[in-house]
Enzyme design. Structure first.
Site, short mmCIF file in Angstrom:
data_model
loop_
_atom_site.label_atom_id
_atom_site.label_comp_id
_atom_site.label_asym_id
_atom_site.label_seq_id
_atom_site.Cartn_x
_atom_site.Cartn_y
_atom_site.Cartn_z
N GLY A 144 19.38 6.77 46.33
CA GLY A 144 20.64 7.68 46.27
C GLY A 144 22.19 7.11 45.57
O GLY A 144 23.02 7.99 45.09
N HIS A 202 16.53 5.24 41.70
CA HIS A 202 17.92 4.97 42.18
C HIS A 202 18.41 4.95 43.33
O HIS A 202 19.37 4.90 43.54
CB HIS A 202 19.25 4.82 41.40
CG HIS A 202 19.68 3.91 39.82
ND1 HIS A 202 18.59 3.89 38.84
CD2 HIS A 202 19.70 2.90 39.54
CE1 HIS A 202 18.77 3.36 37.50
NE2 HIS A 202 19.75 2.11 37.91
N GLU A 220 23.03 17.39 11.77
CA GLU A 220 23.44 16.81 13.00
C GLU A 220 22.59 17.38 14.30
O GLU A 220 22.37 16.37 15.00
CB GLU A 220 24.45 18.63 13.17
CG GLU A 220 24.96 18.58 14.96
CD GLU A 220 25.58 19.99 14.69
OE1 GLU A 220 26.03 20.53 16.00
OE2 GLU A 220 25.52 20.71 13.92
#
Length: 384
Positions: free
Chosen positions: A345, A343, A247
């Site tokens: 805004g 990036h 897991e």
């Protein structure tokens, strides 16, 4: 660096999966996010493509392949900035329990539907008052006087896939709580969601993982046939520990793929975006930030590939899985944060995949064992 963990069959599967995602998932993924899960038939589509049955033995309709194919799925979904709903819980978390502990009769009953997507699964461990303390589970299952069924009562929360699941592996106390051995007396019952007294409560609204339904479940005098006990009564806690390494490996692999995807998204964006008359990529800060990210992504990838190889060889230890989860999730968080910053805004607008990655990755430092739990495991391995 050249990777050696995949062969030609893996790469052929990768291309098929990439085409499927581009044509059938990307155009509608935003609808899944709004609905809180993919349509039920999507899982049947995964079944048709053989994705749900990769590791299921051929006698039950699966491909009988290894876990490495699941790593390809993680990489391709991250690359496209999409998710497959509760697929990972179904294929990576539930299946190992069924393969290890289900009887032959149970496997014949459940695995064909598991492979086709007609029988979706979930696991119900966490309770409102327990969190990571599984030994404190309060949900109870009492054996009937005639010994034919258990009567299940209790509540669970944060159950991924719980809203659409057909079969839920419920961890319940089948013996009185013993303060001297808090882990004793827990069992796993496989409960059909159509059972009388089984109900799906509130569907939890999350900041990320929008296509993966997460629900509260309750059980009021639910009758569960003794034939649906998974493994032996009272061995539930040891069973839960059995699959923790895989897991945590799956989470680590997913975050390695997410970090790589974030770097690719950011690199493409800064080349295209112009600020003050020149591309964002032309600024020294951009170059340095992405250089740092690329270096960290490479380290994450090497670590993730190595633990995947160890798992394939049957040599992955609990401590190494904990290290992989801790390192990959924490590093992915740092990388994705930097890539979002580049990036500007637009990085905060959900139509951009970097925003979804940012929201989705946060929970990986919580589920499957928090980062603090991972540190405890690693410290114990050091003899501390």
């Amino acid at each position: 660096m050249r990777r050696t963990v995949f062969n030609e069959e893996h790469e052929a599967f990768r291309q098929t999966l990439r085409d499927f995602i581009e044509k059938e998932v990307v155009p509608v993924h935003h609808e899944w996010e709004e609905d809180g899960h993919p349509p039920r038939d999507f899982y049947r589509r995964l079944g048709e493509l053989g994705i749900l049955g990769i590791e299921v033995p051929q006698e039950y309709g699966g491909a009988g392949e290894g876990f490495t194919y699941q790593a390809v799925v993680m990489e391709e979904t991250a690359r496209a900035g999409v998710t497959f709903g509760s697929y990972s819980v179904h294929a990576n978390l539930i299946l190992p329990y069924l393969l290890a502990y289900a009887t032959d009769e149970q496997k014949r009953r459940w695995l064909p539907g598991f492979v086709s997507g007609d029988l979706m699964t979930a696991i119900a461990m966490t309770e409102p008052g327990t969190g990571s303390d599984l030994a404190n589970i309060q949900t109870r299952a009492t054996l009937s006087a005639d010994g034919t069924h258990y009567v299940l009562n209790g509540a669970k929360t944060f159950i991924t896939g719980g809203a659409l699941a057909d079969l839920v592996l419920v961890v319940a106390r089948t013996a009185p709580f013993d303060p001297a051995d808090r882990r004793a007396g827990l069992s796993i019952l496989c409960v059909e969601s159509a059972s009388e007294g089984f109900s799906v409560g509130r569907k939890l609204t999350k900041i990320g993982m929008k296509t993966s339904d997460t629900a509260e479940l309750s059980f009021v005098d639910v009758e569960v046939p003794v034939e649906d006990l998974l493994g032996q009564e009272g061995q539930g806690f040891s069973y839960l520990s059995h699959n923790l390494a895989q897991e945590r490996l799956a989470i680590a692999l997913g975050q390695a793929a997410a970090a790589e995807a974030a770097l690719r998204f950011a690199t493409a964006y800064v080349k295209d975006r112009t600020v003050f008359g020149k591309p964002v990529a032309a600024f020294q800060n951009t170059k340095f930030q992405l250089a740092e990210c690329a270096t960290e992504v490479q380290a994450v990838r090497l670590f993730a590939d190595r633990v995947l190889e160890l798992h394939a060889a049957g040599e992955l230890t609990v401590a190494d899985a904990a290290k992989a989860k801790l390192f990959c999730t924490e590093a992915a968080g740092r990388v994705i944060d930097k890539c979002l910053q580049l990036h500007g805004g637009y990085g905060y607008v959900t139509e951009y995949p970097i925003a979804r990655l940012y929201a989705d990755t946060r929970v990986t430092r919580i589920y499957g064992g928090t980062s603090e739990v991972m540190k405890t495991i690693i410290a114990k391995d050091l003899g501390l």
